[in-house]
Scaffold this motif. Structure first.
Motif, PDB file in Angstrom:
ATOM      1  N   THR A   1       0.852  -1.190   0.000  1.00  0.00           N
ATOM      2  CA  THR A   1       0.000   0.000   0.000  1.00  0.00           C
ATOM      3  C   THR A   1       0.890   1.244   0.000  1.00  0.00           C
ATOM      4  OG1 THR A   1      -1.585  -1.194   1.369  1.00  0.00           O
ATOM      5  CG2 THR A   1      -1.824   1.214   1.249  1.00  0.00           C
ATOM      6  N   ILE A   2       0.672   2.117  -0.983  1.00  0.00           N
ATOM      7  CA  ILE A   2       1.499   3.324  -1.060  1.00  0.00           C
ATOM      8  C   ILE A   2       0.801   4.450  -0.308  1.00  0.00           C
ATOM      9  CG2 ILE A   2       2.557   5.000  -2.606  1.00  0.00           C
ATOM     10  CD1 ILE A   2       3.719   2.118  -2.706  1.00  0.00           C
ATOM     11  N   ILE A   3       1.465   4.980   0.673  1.00  0.00           N
ATOM     12  CA  ILE A   3       0.872   6.020   1.504  1.00  0.00           C
ATOM     13  C   ILE A   3       1.572   7.343   1.240  1.00  0.00           C
ATOM     14  CG2 ILE A   3       0.378   6.730   3.871  1.00  0.00           C
ATOM     15  CD1 ILE A   3       0.678   3.612   4.524  1.00  0.00           C
ATOM     16  N   ASP A   4       0.792   8.263   0.742  1.00  0.00           N
ATOM     17  CA  ASP A   4       1.323   9.550   0.307  1.00  0.00           C
ATOM     18  C   ASP A   4       1.633  10.446   1.506  1.00  0.00           C
ATOM     19  OD1 ASP A   4       1.869  11.947  -0.771  1.00  0.00           O
ATOM     20  OD2 ASP A   4       0.001  12.132  -1.916  1.00  0.00           O
ATOM     21  N   ALA A   5       2.873  10.870   1.621  1.00  0.00           N
ATOM     22  CA  ALA A   5       3.246  11.728   2.746  1.00  0.00           C
ATOM     23  C   ALA A   5       3.504  13.159   2.297  1.00  0.00           C
ATOM     24  CB  ALA A   5       4.468  11.157   3.445  1.00  0.00           C
ATOM     25  N   GLY A   6       3.034  13.499   1.102  1.00  0.00           N
ATOM     26  CA  GLY A   6       3.245  14.868   0.623  1.00  0.00           C
ATOM     27  C   GLY A   6       4.441  14.959  -0.296  1.00  0.00           C
ATOM     28  N   SER A   7       4.825  16.183  -0.599  1.00  0.00           N
ATOM     29  CA  SER A   7       5.923  16.352  -1.555  1.00  0.00           C
ATOM     30  C   SER A   7       7.250  16.545  -0.831  1.00  0.00           C
ATOM     31  CB  SER A   7       5.636  17.524  -2.477  1.00  0.00           C
ATOM     32  OG  SER A   7       5.400  18.681  -1.727  1.00  0.00           O
ATOM     33  N   ALA A   8       8.316  16.161  -1.512  1.00  0.00           N
ATOM     34  CA  ALA A   8       9.657  16.172  -0.928  1.00  0.00           C
ATOM     35  C   ALA A   8      10.071  17.597  -0.574  1.00  0.00           C
ATOM     36  CB  ALA A   8      10.654  15.557  -1.909  1.00  0.00           C
ATOM     37  N   PRO A   9      10.898  17.800   0.440  1.00  0.00           N
ATOM     38  CA  PRO A   9      11.383  16.775   1.358  1.00  0.00           C
ATOM     39  C   PRO A   9      10.360  16.430   2.424  1.00  0.00           C
ATOM     40  CG  PRO A   9      12.298  18.906   1.938  1.00  0.00           C
ATOM     41  CD  PRO A   9      11.442  19.123   0.737  1.00  0.00           C
ATOM     42  N   VAL A  10      10.175  15.151   2.645  1.00  0.00           N
ATOM     43  CA  VAL A  10       9.247  14.719   3.692  1.00  0.00           C
ATOM     44  C   VAL A  10      10.011  14.493   4.985  1.00  0.00           C
ATOM     45  CG1 VAL A  10       7.491  13.751   2.205  1.00  0.00           C
ATOM     46  CG2 VAL A  10       9.433  12.342   2.859  1.00  0.00           C
ATOM     47  N   SER A  11       9.375  14.857   6.056  1.00  0.00           N
ATOM     48  CA  SER A  11      10.054  14.776   7.331  1.00  0.00           C
ATOM     49  C   SER A  11       9.101  14.308   8.426  1.00  0.00           C
ATOM     50  CB  SER A  11      10.650  16.138   7.639  1.00  0.00           C
ATOM     51  OG  SER A  11      11.491  16.043   8.752  1.00  0.00           O
ATOM     52  N   MET A  12       9.459  14.579   9.670  1.00  0.00           N
ATOM     53  CA  MET A  12       8.692  14.040  10.796  1.00  0.00           C
ATOM     54  C   MET A  12       7.206  14.332  10.694  1.00  0.00           C
ATOM     55  SD  MET A  12      11.180  14.868  14.021  1.00  0.00           S
ATOM     56  CE  MET A  12      12.813  14.121  14.150  1.00  0.00           C
TER      57      MET A  12
ATOM     58  N   GLN B   1       1.468  13.057   9.813  1.00  0.00           N
ATOM     59  CA  GLN B   1       0.277  13.419   9.062  1.00  0.00           C
ATOM     60  C   GLN B   1      -0.238  12.239   8.236  1.00  0.00           C
ATOM     61  OE1 GLN B   1      -1.146  16.528   9.373  1.00  0.00           O
ATOM     62  NE2 GLN B   1      -2.853  15.526   8.330  1.00  0.00           N
ATOM     63  N   ALA B   2       0.697  11.508   7.634  1.00  0.00           N
ATOM     64  CA  ALA B   2       0.305  10.380   6.788  1.00  0.00           C
ATOM     65  C   ALA B   2      -0.478   9.348   7.605  1.00  0.00           C
ATOM     66  CB  ALA B   2       1.538   9.744   6.151  1.00  0.00           C
ATOM     67  N   VAL B   3       0.002   9.060   8.798  1.00  0.00           N
ATOM     68  CA  VAL B   3      -0.685   8.080   9.644  1.00  0.00           C
ATOM     69  C   VAL B   3      -2.040   8.628  10.054  1.00  0.00           C
ATOM     70  CG1 VAL B   3      -0.646   6.927  11.884  1.00  0.00           C
ATOM     71  CG2 VAL B   3       1.415   6.993  10.470  1.00  0.00           C
TER      72      VAL B   3
END
Lengths: 335, 335
Positions: free
Chosen positions: B215-226, B231-233
DNA sequence: ACAAGTTTTGTTATCGGTAACATGTTATCG
DNA sequence: CGATAACATGTTACCGATAACAAAACTTGT
């Protein structure tokens, strides 16, 4: 291959003088638009690459701004650098970076090295320098900007904040919450001078408020980070129960201390409070969120960029500019 | 004040020719020891500062090594930079740093700018570049070193590791622990190409082992951090219970995910496993410690420095050197 | 068509070191 | 003591762009 392409080559190919090429490539309006176009075209075709070294030499303007940071591996300094870098993008200046590892004598050596590149301005992190460094800088007629501090005797311009008064906010906040017995967790030596200012600020504020003496907890030598915070708490052992709060020199240290407290079964903040400094990302993401002090790292960089822009445009006036970007308490869940 | 002190001035004061001064200051053995001393003395007294710009111009050697990093605000890249910086201390080279913000077109612009300073070598993070960047670099006879990757078609030398095979280690480890339903948390776009390689590595390894689709979970655009990890969770909501493990693109993301899981009352690792990448300090200090992949960021820098030393000494041979520094699984308490 | 102004281009010297070569100066030896 | 080698210093030209000045080419109005 044998010989690099110069303006002369471009000039010959187009049938103009090198001077015209020089003007055209710098977008000098006085060059006829059509000629300018042709020159750019030919320069491109020939694979011409502008030689900034030659320009720097001839014009005696390097296009460099020198920057010293205590450490590049520090989110706050990195943000300042980024703010500076982005803010300076317009003016075509390039940053020349060096890191001092929190040592003033390393800084001196670095400044010496950086000066040989003829920077047009120099940005120093911190307000403490060797006499030799001060001499080197004042011998030149070079704009100097000190950041991340409000030095008593600035070398020139300043963009910073008071580390001591930032810590006073933390101490006051803790006192209001009924936390009187404070421990300060930071580097032992005085090499990290911002750290030392913070320690002094905590001690002074505690005295001011009539709190008991602050316990100084040695976290090793600078730069101190997460593992040092954890180690310090671990070394402290049961003595930690004598304290109401751990005032840490930075958020990474606070996070390390917090984690170690939890490992030892101490509840934060009910058993003990923990505070940090710098409003690093870890402070707001950590569970519980760490009470910290927000310093606008990125804004320092941007303010410096703005100041430099004014300086280079000759619009900065004669007086050194002192910018206090201030700091603010960011209450979290650890106090 | 009116005019800067040059070698000519020093020469006049000592009563020798500028050439002798030049030699003396560069510690040329052929200059008489006594004369050399005197020259250094006088140079110092006059406040002479060596002009590296002029030297760079005359010798056509800038003394610069250009470095591009995706971000300066990243502990791993910062460590690489530090390793490089320290390792290169001997050779007298200075680093010229630029950051690309994880964008290949920004990289192109940066390379163009850096090249105008005549660097003697260029170090690029990552193995993906625009065609124009490749053209710019191959038009010059300039050592190129790509790092943090093992590109299929390298531009020159390489000091890196395979992001895909590093992730395979993580996936294998999780599978051994009975974690089959994996979610990959990383940047959505393909701008962060190392991130994309890691994602591809996870997908390939899962397929290889016969695990269900990742499952691909989008964490936003780079650079992704803490915060992106957290937020993704948070965005995932209850769907998180469908997963056995969150495979994160980096430790900061993993830490954010871990914190958010805890906020939501999920037990790690019993309810869900979390893994990171990079062996950042936060992984080992966090409670629980995060399972991650150790990449020798600092060593990459040092290896590059060693390679550059050889290159400048003419001892590197003709073939491009490909150094795989590898990676290793660092099991923690989150899996 | 010509003077005067405007636009565009060219000429010359130069920034501060240093490579390559030339020359001077001091030891060494038969 | 003169020749030769070893050492120490000096001369000249140049790296590539550009500031300052000079001059040419083109407009424009009368």
């Amino acid at each position: 291959m044998s010989h690099r392409v110069t303006m002369r080559d471009v000039a010959r190919a187009v049938g103009v003088s090198p001077m015209t090429v020089s003007r055209a490539l710098r977008d000098d309006e006085t060059v006829n638009a059509k000629t300018r176009h042709k020159i750019r075209q030919v320069a491109n075709d020939l694979g011409y690459v502008y030689d900034t070294t030659a320009q720097a030499f001839r014009t005696q303007k390097s296009g460099f701004v020198a920057v010293t940071l205590p450490s590049i591996n520090n989110a706050n300094f990195a943000e300042t650098f980024r703010g500076l870098s982005e803010g300076l993008g317009q003016s075509g200046m390039q940053l020349l970076l060096g890191s001092t590892n929190y040592q003033v004598d390393k800084e001196e050596e670095l400044v010496r090295q950086l000066l040989t590149r003829n920077p047009e301005a120099i940005v120093l992190t911190g307000g403490h320098h060797t006499d030799e460094t001060r001499a080197l800088l004042s011998a030149r007629n070079l704009p100097v900007i000190e950041i991340w501090d409000l030095p008593a005797a600035p070398l020139g311009h300043v963009v910073g904040f008071s580390n001591a008064s930032a810590m006073a906010k933390v101490v006051t906040h803790l006192a209001e919450k009924g936390r009187y017995r404070l421990g300060f967790v930071g580097a032992s030596e005085n090499t990290d001078l911002r750290g030392a200012s913070r320690r002094a600020g905590v001690i002074a504020a505690a005295a001011e408020l009539g709190l008991p003496d602050v316990t100084i907890i040695d976290a090793g030598s600078a730069p101190v980070s997460m593992r040092h915070g954890a180690q310090a708490v671990s070394d402290l052992g049961d003595a930690v129960s004598e304290l109401d709060a751990l005032v840490c020199v930075s958020d990474p240290v606070a996070f390390g201390a917090l984690s170690e407290c939890r490992r030892r079964g101490l509840k934060v903040p009910s058993d003990i409070a923990v505070t940090g400094f710098g409003n690093f990302e870890v402070a707001s993401v950590s569970d519980p969120r760490i009470t910290t002090v927000g310093v606008t790292a990125r804004e320092i960089g941007m303010q410096v960029a703005a100041l430099l822009d004014d300086l280079f445009a000759g619009e900065a006036g004669d007086l050194p500019r002192i910018v206090d970007v201030g700091s603010r308490l960011v209450p979290g869940e650890t106090s």
